[in-house]
Design a protein around this motif. Structure first.
Motif, PDB file in Angstrom:
ATOM      1  N   ARG A   1       0.597  -0.922   0.027  1.00  0.00           N
ATOM      2  CA  ARG A   1       0.066  -0.274   0.062  1.00  0.00           C
ATOM      3  C   ARG A   1       0.433   1.195   0.082  1.00  0.00           C
ATOM      4  NH1 ARG A   1      -3.313  -0.347   5.716  1.00  0.00           N
ATOM      5  NH2 ARG A   1      -3.266  -2.579   5.109  1.00  0.00           N
ATOM      6  N   THR A   2       2.709   1.469   0.112  1.00  0.00           N
ATOM      7  CA  THR A   2       2.991   2.540   0.229  1.00  0.00           C
ATOM      8  C   THR A   2       3.652   2.431  -1.111  1.00  0.00           C
ATOM      9  OG1 THR A   2       5.061   0.449   0.091  1.00  0.00           O
ATOM     10  CG2 THR A   2       4.171   1.815   2.190  1.00  0.00           C
ATOM     11  N   VAL A   3       3.478   2.549  -2.164  1.00  0.00           N
ATOM     12  CA  VAL A   3       3.073   2.061  -3.667  1.00  0.00           C
ATOM     13  C   VAL A   3       2.214   2.337  -4.625  1.00  0.00           C
ATOM     14  CG1 VAL A   3       4.319   0.815  -5.556  1.00  0.00           C
ATOM     15  CG2 VAL A   3       5.675   0.329  -3.737  1.00  0.00           C
ATOM     16  N   LEU A   4       2.461   3.238  -5.054  1.00  0.00           N
ATOM     17  CA  LEU A   4       1.076   3.840  -5.904  1.00  0.00           C
ATOM     18  C   LEU A   4       1.007   3.460  -6.829  1.00  0.00           C
ATOM     19  CD1 LEU A   4       0.314   7.500  -4.438  1.00  0.00           C
ATOM     20  CD2 LEU A   4      -0.588   5.642  -3.761  1.00  0.00           C
ATOM     21  N   PRO A   5      -0.200   2.999  -8.309  1.00  0.00           N
ATOM     22  CA  PRO A   5      -0.121   2.907  -9.000  1.00  0.00           C
ATOM     23  C   PRO A   5       0.195   4.790  -9.974  1.00  0.00           C
ATOM     24  CG  PRO A   5      -2.264   2.570  -7.983  1.00  0.00           C
ATOM     25  CD  PRO A   5      -1.610   2.896  -7.305  1.00  0.00           C
ATOM     26  N   ASN A   6       0.841   4.829 -10.775  1.00  0.00           N
ATOM     27  CA  ASN A   6       1.905   5.700 -11.481  1.00  0.00           C
ATOM     28  C   ASN A   6       0.643   6.181 -12.563  1.00  0.00           C
ATOM     29  OD1 ASN A   6       3.032   7.466 -12.775  1.00  0.00           O
ATOM     30  ND2 ASN A   6       4.038   6.988 -14.096  1.00  0.00           N
ATOM     31  N   TYR A   7       0.081   7.518 -11.939  1.00  0.00           N
ATOM     32  CA  TYR A   7      -1.129   7.915 -12.837  1.00  0.00           C
ATOM     33  C   TYR A   7      -1.013   8.997 -14.089  1.00  0.00           C
ATOM     34  CZ  TYR A   7      -5.527  10.759 -13.170  1.00  0.00           C
ATOM     35  OH  TYR A   7      -6.303  12.101 -13.586  1.00  0.00           O
ATOM     36  N   GLN A   8      -1.509   8.335 -15.211  1.00  0.00           N
ATOM     37  CA  GLN A   8      -0.328   9.469 -16.051  1.00  0.00           C
ATOM     38  C   GLN A   8      -2.164   9.804 -16.687  1.00  0.00           C
ATOM     39  OE1 GLN A   8       0.826   6.443 -18.140  1.00  0.00           O
ATOM     40  NE2 GLN A   8       2.288   6.704 -17.290  1.00  0.00           N
ATOM     41  N   GLY A   9      -3.609  10.267 -16.401  1.00  0.00           N
ATOM     42  CA  GLY A   9      -4.019  11.149 -16.405  1.00  0.00           C
ATOM     43  C   GLY A   9      -4.425  12.718 -16.478  1.00  0.00           C
ATOM     44  N   ALA A  10      -5.573  13.250 -16.283  1.00  0.00           N
ATOM     45  CA  ALA A  10      -5.624  14.475 -16.393  1.00  0.00           C
ATOM     46  C   ALA A  10      -5.123  15.412 -15.129  1.00  0.00           C
ATOM     47  CB  ALA A  10      -7.272  14.795 -16.289  1.00  0.00           C
ATOM     48  N   ALA A  11      -4.563  16.173 -15.305  1.00  0.00           N
ATOM     49  CA  ALA A  11      -4.296  16.772 -14.556  1.00  0.00           C
ATOM     50  C   ALA A  11      -5.669  17.761 -13.005  1.00  0.00           C
ATOM     51  CB  ALA A  11      -3.614  18.597 -14.412  1.00  0.00           C
ATOM     52  N   PRO A  12      -5.478  17.585 -12.050  1.00  0.00           N
ATOM     53  CA  PRO A  12      -6.758  18.278 -10.867  1.00  0.00           C
ATOM     54  C   PRO A  12      -6.672  19.381 -11.813  1.00  0.00           C
ATOM     55  CG  PRO A  12      -4.514  17.806 -10.138  1.00  0.00           C
ATOM     56  CD  PRO A  12      -3.906  17.745 -11.159  1.00  0.00           C
ATOM     57  N   ARG A  13      -8.549  19.275 -11.698  1.00  0.00           N
ATOM     58  CA  ARG A  13      -9.101  20.420 -12.434  1.00  0.00           C
ATOM     59  C   ARG A  13     -10.653  20.049 -11.694  1.00  0.00           C
ATOM     60  NH1 ARG A  13     -10.729  17.469 -18.195  1.00  0.00           N
ATOM     61  NH2 ARG A  13     -10.391  15.197 -17.384  1.00  0.00           N
ATOM     62  N   ASP A  14     -11.795  21.503 -11.837  1.00  0.00           N
ATOM     63  CA  ASP A  14     -12.375  22.035 -11.591  1.00  0.00           C
ATOM     64  C   ASP A  14     -13.287  21.111 -11.724  1.00  0.00           C
ATOM     65  OD1 ASP A  14     -11.906  23.011  -8.766  1.00  0.00           O
ATOM     66  OD2 ASP A  14     -11.850  24.429 -10.335  1.00  0.00           O
ATOM     67  N   VAL A  15     -14.728  20.316 -11.591  1.00  0.00           N
ATOM     68  CA  VAL A  15     -16.012  19.400 -11.927  1.00  0.00           C
ATOM     69  C   VAL A  15     -16.829  21.279 -12.889  1.00  0.00           C
ATOM     70  CG1 VAL A  15     -18.342  18.420 -12.332  1.00  0.00           C
ATOM     71  CG2 VAL A  15     -16.195  17.302 -10.689  1.00  0.00           C
ATOM     72  N   PRO A  16     -17.002  21.295 -13.848  1.00  0.00           N
ATOM     73  CA  PRO A  16     -17.495  22.724 -14.256  1.00  0.00           C
ATOM     74  C   PRO A  16     -18.613  22.498 -14.491  1.00  0.00           C
ATOM     75  CG  PRO A  16     -17.437  21.071 -16.488  1.00  0.00           C
ATOM     76  CD  PRO A  16     -16.767  19.799 -14.848  1.00  0.00           C
TER      77      PRO A  16
END
Ligand SMILES: CC(C)(COP(=O)(O)OP(=O)(O)OC[C@H]1O[C@@H](n2cnc3c(N)ncnc32)[C@H](O)[C@@H]1OP(=O)(O)O)[C@@H](O)C(=O)NCCC(=O)NCCS
Length: 264
Positions: free
Chosen positions: A249-264
């Motif tokens: 659990r100390t190892v995270l999958p490498n997230y490669q998606g969109a940068a954090p953003r606000d819900v429109p």
């Protein structure tokens, strides 16, 4: 008792006080020291008790494929399932469900390929060369060859040695061996690192030589790997760990998606 054709079978003959498989009473099968688990698998799938050499080859192939540790997806999945609070049958079924064309089930495809090459009738090296060209054109791997981390699968040599011995003793034809060795020679030609037969390939040779159908070949692999899945599921159960994931659990999958953003 009334009989019905709704289910008809040549395998088991069961009535009150009677249990027979292909005509042999279960009492005699239990008492006969010559009937091993391998012979029983043969009897159930083929209808006869195998010769000692047939039973030996079948059992050696099955012994070879029982386990490949938690780095094998089938075993890791059985162990993970066990930590989710499911029962051992669910853990074993999870392992079996990932034995597909790439992991553990490639032998079935190789058995189909081998029987096509044998049926062709032209010289083996010519047909193999043609088939390999087709695989390359489709950018497909040849089933039963190569391994993720064994440069040479340690199970290959002892299994193929047994096949050679059986062929030299005249107990099997040796045609599947000839075909697969030719494939191995041609796919490795000109490469610095050869691509040797793996466990799926070497067991497929044995199952083909013994006359099993490709589908039964996969089933036999599944049967043998079930032994490893059982042992590992049981061991993981002793750990009492809960919800164990594929990584710490100390190892995270490498997230490669969109940068954090606000819900429109
Ligand atoms: C098991 C498998 C997934 C490992 O693949 P891998 O991790 O990519 O193997 P490697 O990185 O060692 O491959 C090295 C090279 O050999 C090639 N190669 C490996 N297995 C091959 C195969 N079965 N047929 C043709 N080429 C193969 C790779 O394409 C790679 O070629 P490149 O150097 O030109 O790029 C792969 O060999 C495979 O799909 N084999 C067929 C399926 C099978 O038998 N599965 C049971 C595995 S026990």
């Amino acid at each position: 008792m009334q009989k019905s054709d709704w289910w008809h079978t040549e395998i088991s003959d069961i009535s009150p006080g009677v249990i027979r498989y292909h005509g042999y009473s279960v009492e005699q099968l239990i008492a006969s020291e010559g009937v091993s688990v391998g012979s029983m698998i043969w009897l159930m799938t083929r209808g006869e008790i195998p010769t000692p050499l047939q039973a030996k080859l079948l059992e050696r192939a099955m012994i070879a494929a029982v386990d490949h540790g938690p780095q094998a997806p089938s075993i890791a999945i059985a162990r993970m399932a066990m930590t989710c609070g499911v029962d051992i049958n669910n853990a074993m079924a999870s392992a079996i469900n990932v034995l597909g064309d790439v992991h553990g089930g490639a032998g079935q495809q190789l058995m189909e390929l081998v029987s096509e090459i044998i049926a062709d009738g032209r010289p083996v090296e010519v047909v193999v060369s043609e088939k390999l060209r087709e695989f390359r054109a489709r950018k497909k791997h040849i089933p039963g060859f190569g391994h993720r981390f064994h440069p040479r699968d340690p199970r290959r040599d002892p299994l193929l040695r047994l096949v050679e011995q059986a062929r030299d003793a005249g107990e099997i034809e040796g045609k599947a061996l000839e075909v697969t060795l030719e494939i191995e020679k041609q796919i490795s030609a000109g490469r610095t690192r050869p691509i040797p037969m793996n466990i799926d390939g070497a067991t497929a040779v044995i199952y083909s030589e013994l006359g099993f159908s490709p589908m039964l070949g996969r089933g036999l692999f599944v049967l043998s790997r079930s032994i490893g899945a059982l042992a590992h599921a049981n061991e993981e159960f002793q750990s009492q760990m809960r919800n164990k994931g594929p990584e710490n659990r100390t190892v995270l999958p490498n997230y490669q998606g969109a940068a954090p953003r606000d819900v429109p």
